[in-house]
Design a protein around this motif. Structure first.
Motif, short mmCIF file in Angstrom:
data_model
loop_
_atom_site.label_atom_id
_atom_site.label_comp_id
_atom_site.label_asym_id
_atom_site.label_seq_id
_atom_site.Cartn_x
_atom_site.Cartn_y
_atom_site.Cartn_z
N ASP A 166 0.75 -1.27 0.05
CA ASP A 166 0.45 0.15 0.28
C ASP A 166 0.88 1.25 0.12
OD1 ASP A 166 -2.54 -1.31 -0.15
OD2 ASP A 166 -2.61 -1.42 1.70
N LYS A 169 2.44 1.06 -3.78
CA LYS A 169 1.26 2.14 -3.97
C LYS A 169 0.96 3.79 -4.36
CE LYS A 169 -0.58 -2.43 -5.37
NZ LYS A 169 -1.85 -3.33 -5.48
N GLU A 170 1.00 4.36 -2.76
CA GLU A 170 0.19 5.33 -2.94
C GLU A 170 1.86 6.33 -3.06
OE1 GLU A 170 -1.66 8.57 -1.54
OE2 GLU A 170 -2.38 6.28 -1.63
N TYR A 172 3.64 5.85 -5.80
CA TYR A 172 3.90 5.70 -7.24
C TYR A 172 2.08 6.77 -7.78
CZ TYR A 172 2.48 4.18 -11.61
OH TYR A 172 2.09 3.91 -13.29
N LYS A 173 1.48 6.77 -6.90
CA LYS A 173 0.75 7.64 -7.18
C LYS A 173 0.60 8.27 -7.16
CE LYS A 173 -3.04 4.80 -6.20
NZ LYS A 173 -5.02 4.16 -4.69
N LEU A 174 1.58 9.46 -6.19
CA LEU A 174 1.98 10.66 -6.03
C LEU A 174 2.69 11.06 -6.96
CD1 LEU A 174 2.31 10.84 -2.43
CD2 LEU A 174 0.41 12.12 -3.58
N VAL A 176 3.09 10.12 -10.03
CA VAL A 176 1.74 9.98 -10.78
C VAL A 176 1.90 11.32 -11.51
CG1 VAL A 176 0.05 9.23 -12.73
CG2 VAL A 176 1.92 7.60 -11.86
N LYS A 177 0.90 12.17 -10.46
CA LYS A 177 -0.12 12.83 -10.20
C LYS A 177 0.87 13.68 -10.12
CE LYS A 177 -2.86 15.77 -6.15
NZ LYS A 177 -3.72 15.17 -5.33
N ASN A 179 3.84 13.92 -12.47
CA ASN A 179 4.43 14.10 -13.20
C ASN A 179 6.29 13.44 -13.46
OD1 ASN A 179 2.56 13.96 -14.99
ND2 ASN A 179 2.46 16.33 -14.74
N VAL A 181 7.52 10.29 -12.78
CA VAL A 181 7.34 8.58 -12.69
C VAL A 181 8.40 8.27 -13.22
CG1 VAL A 181 6.31 7.02 -13.91
CG2 VAL A 181 4.69 8.41 -13.50
N ASP A 189 6.83 -1.14 -8.53
CA ASP A 189 5.53 -1.26 -8.39
C ASP A 189 4.99 -2.72 -9.53
OD1 ASP A 189 3.22 -0.63 -7.55
OD2 ASP A 189 2.44 0.20 -9.27
#
Length: 193
Positions: A166, A169-170, A172-174, A176-177, A179, A181, A189
Motif C-alpha cells: 500500500d 502504491k501510494e 507511485y500515485k503521488l 504519477v500525479k 508527473n 514517474v 510496483d
C-alpha cells in the motif's frame, strides 16, 4: 527625585535575578565537575559545555552516529559523554555490549526517573520507560512471547506485506500525479502486484 521608587525596586529585582542565575550556573557546573572527578573510571570525551554537555556536538551537521563513531576511534570502545547534566556511557564494541546486556543487565536495565518518562509512559507502565523489577520482567516476557516470537511474526507477515504494498502504491500515485514517474519505480510496483 531622579529615580522613582517602583523603577528602583524593579531594577534591583532584575539585578538580583541575574546574579542568582549566574550563581546557579556556576554551582551546577562545579557540581558536574565534582561528580565527574569522583567517578573517573571511564575516559570522558572532551568538549562538554556546563549545562548542555555534548549535545551541541551531536546536533551539528554530521549525524550523531558518525560523531559517536569518531569519538570511539579517539577514546576507545567504551567512554562517557554528558547528555545535558546526565552522564551517559557509550559502548561501540559488540563484546562490551554483550557483557552489558548479559552479565550486568540489572545495572543497565533501569532508566532514570523524570517527569517526561512518567507522563509519556503512563506512570512508567510502558516497557521502554518502566524501571527494572517484577513488572518489567512480566511485560518483557509478554512482549517476547506474544509480539516478537517467530510464530507470531510469521502469522502477521501478510499484514506487513500489505502495508508495504500500500505504501509503495501510494508513492507511485503521488509521483504519477506530479508527473515524476521513474522507470525503476514502475518496475518495483509491478513486482509487488
Amino acid at each position: 527625585m531622579l529615580f522613582s521608587y517602583p523603577f528602583f525596586t524593579n531594577s534591583m529585582a532584575s539585578i538580583f535575578t541575574i546574579f542568582m542565575f549566574i550563581f546557579f550556573l556556576i554551582w551546577i557546573s562545579r557540581r558536574v565537575q565534582r561528580t565527574a572527578s569522583k567517578s573517573k573510571v571511564l575516559p570522558e570525551a572532551s568538549g562538554a559545555w556546563p549545562l548542555m554537555g555534548h549535545l551541541h556536538q551531536l546536533g551539528g551537521l554530521k549525524p550523531a552516529h558518525i560523531v559517536l563513531g569518531n569519538m570511539s576511534e579517539k577514546y576507545g570502545p567504551i567512554f562517557t559523554i554528558w547528555l545535558g547534566v546526565q552522564r551517559t556511557i557509550v559502548v561501540s564494541s559488540w563484546e562490551i555490549a554483550k557483557e552489558c546486556f548479559t552479565t550486568n543487565d540489572n545495572a543497565f536495565a533501569n532508566c532514570p526517573k523524570g517527569l517526561a518518562p512518567e507522563i509519556l509512559g503512563y506512570n512508567y507502565a510502558m516497557i521502554g520507560f518502566s524501571p527494572y523489577g517484577p513488572y518489567w520482567c512480566q511485560v518483557r516476557k509478554m512482549a517476547t512471547l506474544e509480539v516478537l516470537s517467530n510464530h507470531r511474526l510469521e502469522t502477521l507477515k501478510h499484514i506487513r506485506e500489505a502495508e508495504l504494498n500500500d505504501s509503495i502504491k501510494e508513492i507511485y500515485k503521488l509521483l504519477v500525479k506530479n508527473n515524476k514517474v521513474i522507470y525503476k519505480l514502475i518496475m518495483v510496483d509491478l513486482l509487488f502486484v
